[in-house]
Design a protein around this motif. Structure first.
Motif, PDB file in Angstrom:
ATOM      1  N   LEU A   1       0.784  -1.233   0.000  1.00 39.65           N
ATOM      2  CA  LEU A   1       0.000   0.000   0.000  1.00 39.65           C
ATOM      3  C   LEU A   1       0.818   1.286   0.000  1.00 39.65           C
ATOM      4  N   ILE A   2       2.073   1.230   0.399  1.00 37.49           N
ATOM      5  CA  ILE A   2       2.852   2.460   0.534  1.00 37.49           C
ATOM      6  C   ILE A   2       4.021   2.508  -0.440  1.00 37.49           C
TER       7      ILE A   2
ATOM      8  N   GLN B   1      -1.380   6.031  -3.896  1.00 37.46           N
ATOM      9  CA  GLN B   1      -1.948   6.920  -4.902  1.00 37.46           C
ATOM     10  C   GLN B   1      -2.834   6.142  -5.870  1.00 37.46           C
ATOM     11  N   LEU B   2      -2.451   4.902  -6.155  1.00 41.19           N
ATOM     12  CA  LEU B   2      -3.268   4.046  -7.013  1.00 41.19           C
ATOM     13  C   LEU B   2      -4.604   3.732  -6.344  1.00 41.19           C
ATOM     14  N   ILE B   3      -4.543   3.424  -5.042  1.00 41.04           N
ATOM     15  CA  ILE B   3      -5.764   3.174  -4.283  1.00 41.04           C
ATOM     16  C   ILE B   3      -6.651   4.418  -4.274  1.00 41.04           C
TER      17      ILE B   3
ATOM     18  N   GLY C   1     -14.430  -3.089 -13.415  1.00 41.00           N
ATOM     19  CA  GLY C   1     -13.192  -3.642 -13.944  1.00 41.00           C
ATOM     20  C   GLY C   1     -13.402  -4.568 -15.124  1.00 41.00           C
ATOM     21  N   TYR C   2     -14.631  -5.064 -15.310  1.00 45.27           N
ATOM     22  CA  TYR C   2     -14.924  -5.938 -16.447  1.00 45.27           C
ATOM     23  C   TYR C   2     -14.741  -5.217 -17.774  1.00 45.27           C
ATOM     24  N   ILE C   3     -14.813  -3.889 -17.781  1.00 39.58           N
ATOM     25  CA  ILE C   3     -14.573  -3.144 -19.028  1.00 39.58           C
ATOM     26  C   ILE C   3     -13.299  -2.296 -18.889  1.00 39.58           C
ATOM     27  N   ALA C   4     -12.362  -2.822 -18.087  1.00 30.43           N
ATOM     28  CA  ALA C   4     -11.009  -2.244 -17.967  1.00 30.43           C
ATOM     29  C   ALA C   4     -10.990  -0.856 -17.332  1.00 30.43           C
ATOM     30  N   ILE C   5     -11.891  -0.614 -16.392  1.00 31.50           N
ATOM     31  CA  ILE C   5     -11.868   0.626 -15.627  1.00 31.50           C
ATOM     32  C   ILE C   5     -11.136   0.361 -14.318  1.00 31.50           C
ATOM     33  N   GLN C   6     -10.218   1.248 -13.952  1.00 30.67           N
ATOM     34  CA  GLN C   6      -9.430   1.053 -12.738  1.00 30.67           C
ATOM     35  C   GLN C   6     -10.134   1.686 -11.540  1.00 30.67           C
ATOM     36  N   ASP C   7     -11.189   1.005 -11.109  1.00 30.05           N
ATOM     37  CA  ASP C   7     -11.891   1.446  -9.911  1.00 30.05           C
ATOM     38  C   ASP C   7     -11.190   0.871  -8.687  1.00 30.05           C
ATOM     39  N   LEU C   8     -11.781   1.037  -7.522  1.00 31.22           N
ATOM     40  CA  LEU C   8     -11.145   0.603  -6.281  1.00 31.22           C
ATOM     41  C   LEU C   8     -10.871  -0.902  -6.271  1.00 31.22           C
TER      42      LEU C   8
ATOM     43  N   MET D   1      -5.019  -5.383  -9.085  1.00 28.92           N
ATOM     44  CA  MET D   1      -3.743  -5.128  -9.772  1.00 28.92           C
ATOM     45  C   MET D   1      -2.573  -5.227  -8.795  1.00 28.92           C
ATOM     46  N   ILE D   2      -2.763  -4.682  -7.601  1.00 32.86           N
ATOM     47  CA  ILE D   2      -1.718  -4.771  -6.578  1.00 32.86           C
ATOM     48  C   ILE D   2      -1.518  -6.228  -6.165  1.00 32.86           C
ATOM     49  N   ARG D   3      -2.613  -6.964  -6.062  1.00 34.34           N
ATOM     50  CA  ARG D   3      -2.520  -8.386  -5.726  1.00 34.34           C
ATOM     51  C   ARG D   3      -1.696  -9.139  -6.756  1.00 34.34           C
ATOM     52  N   ASN D   4      -1.929  -8.867  -8.039  1.00 35.47           N
ATOM     53  CA  ASN D   4      -1.181  -9.533  -9.094  1.00 35.47           C
ATOM     54  C   ASN D   4       0.292  -9.147  -9.095  1.00 35.47           C
TER      55      ASN D   4
END
Length: 225
Positions: free
Chosen positions: A12-13, A19-21, A169-176, A182-185
């Motif tokens: 997270l830091i 900032q991504l979050i 996110g199913y249509i490639a929107i970077q929501d929460l 993405m961070i998990r991956n």
């Protein structure tokens, strides 16, 4: 093995992940706020159509409600992105706002219809006896009372809408939810980013519940005064 605090720092830091979050949270709120406004307008129009004396308007409203409420939100979102707006170059966030707004409008229609019908029928008769037209009576007498009736359910719809945006996110929107994944991956760490996202959603819903509850109490006090 990293300690809990090291994992939180890494996920997270480090590399300004916060900032991504924050960006994902902003996208979530933008979609939800714009969609609830669209849904409110659509719901108000369709509720009046449902209550009108025209069979055509009632039929249009009922058809809209039946179709939208009968199709899963994810499917609707993908239909808007990859079918309806596929020939047009349009930002995916705008597509999501429209899709969620149209979906919310179907539920808002029934919420508003119930709120209007909960107002005593004598109010309409009283307004007409004062020389007001049907529309003037609806706007000046019925709707202000209906707003108080629908506020608790309106709150629930807004909260549900915020949570439903997690499928953006199913249509490639970077929501929460998407940025958390993405961070998990990136870090092969599931629990830190996903629990962080879950806590943020929880804080949002609790905050909204308290805000609208305070508004309800204030409106109740104004009625008694």
């Amino acid at each position: 093995m990293q300690s809990i605090f090291d994992q939180i720092y890494t996920c997270l830091i480090a590399n300004n992940r916060w900032q991504l979050i924050l960006s994902g949270l902003g996208t979530t709120l933008l979609i939800a706020l714009c969609a609830i406004l669209i849904g409110t307008v659509i719901g108000a129009v369709m509720a009046l159509c449902r209550l009108s004396g025209s069979r055509i308007l009632r039929g249009v409203s009922l058809t809209y409600i039946t179709i939208v409420r009968g199709i899963p939100m994810v499917t609707q979102l993908m239909l808007f992105a990859y079918v309806i707006f596929a020939p047009v170059s349009i930002d995916k966030i705008v597509v999501a706002i429209i899709a969620f707004g149209v979906n919310s409008g179907a539920y808002m229609t029934e919420i508003m219809r119930g709120g209007i019908q909960a107002v005593d029928a004598g109010q309409m008769e009283a307004g007409r006896s004062l020389g007001l037209t049907k529309w003037q009576t609806m706007r000046k007498i019925i709707l202000p009372q209906a707003v108080k009736n629908i506020l608790p359910t309106y709150t629930n719809e807004f909260i549900v809408l915020i949570k439903e945006t997690s499928v953006a996110g199913y249509i490639a929107i970077q929501d929460l939810t998407k940025v958390s994944d993405m961070i998990r991956n990136a870090d092969y760490n599931a629990w830190v980013p996903l629990i962080a996202a879950a806590l943020i959603y929880l804080l949002l819903t609790l905050g909204l519940s308290r805000l609208f509850a305070a508004l309800e109490r204030r409106m109740a006090r104004s009625d008694r005064s």
